[in-house]
Write an enzyme that holds these catalytic residues in place. Sequence first.
Site: not given
Length: 321
Positions: A213, A73, A216, A106, A267
């Site tokens: 994400s 990014k 969450g 980004h 992640k």
Amino acid sequence: MLPRMTPIPPVGLGLWKVPNAAAAGLVAEAVRLGYRHLDSACDYGNEAEVGDGIGAALAAGHCRREDLWVTSKLWNTYHAAGHVRPALDRSLADLKLDYLDLYLIHFPIAQAFVPFETRYPPGWFFDPADSAGGMRFAPVPLAETWRAMEDLHAAGRVKHIGVCNVGTAQLRDLLAGCRVRPAVLQIELHPYLTQEKLVRFCRAEGIAVTAFSPLGAPSYVPLGMATPDESVMTEPAVAAAATRLGKTPAQVLLRWGVQRGTAVVPKTSRAERLAENLAVLDFTLTEAEMAAISALDRGRRFNDPGVFAEAAFNTFCPIYE
């Protein structure tokens, strides 16, 4: 007819917040386990180590370079046309690659340029030694940045280009004047923030969507940007599906994202979670389960510069209404 793009592997490894010391080993192990989608960025500060991990995986014969989908990014400080190519070249050098599969803008935030020799990655502060000075913006229109991204595509340095953290209005503006259409939109997506209209618009326009994400709140609790009681994994609708399927709540959430047609890039810094996150393609949620999980939407955005930039960087920086 809308142009076709190479399909993105539906589950990728998000590399935000992965410690430098762990990144190479984590990436190499992920590729060994079957990950073919790696989601990186200049701002994550670990691309050199990610590149070491990719190199180790390729050297070990776990896959070929052409089997990988590697995303990076463009950071906010490199939006001016003359800075886009050098920024890409720096990411490619760190990742030890000749090309990227995807290069994304980004944020739709143009900040004042910070030379590589001054600080890399440059982060959000214009001068960290003067934190009271906060962020410094630059008058660079998104269209200028996009034209430079198109030049990278034409030169063969990137296979696809796209954007992150924008809405339908900015996408419409890009589509109206672009030579190369945005191939991918990466946005925050989870059951507390389903963004139904934006996902539907992208589907209609042939723009692939990647969810960051996808679980969450967990990544944001340590940063003070979420509270432990905001975990969607404890919701009864998620727990019920997990019990029926014999899966973890995290796997149910990732499957929900994949099943609605988006790629997901969870992640983790824990090797034992890698296999768990990848194992979401061999089961299906029912229509009722999908609907119950989607109904959890509360418009809760954890990654919002209009909130965190003022708290952390002394600068009001809204990008969402």
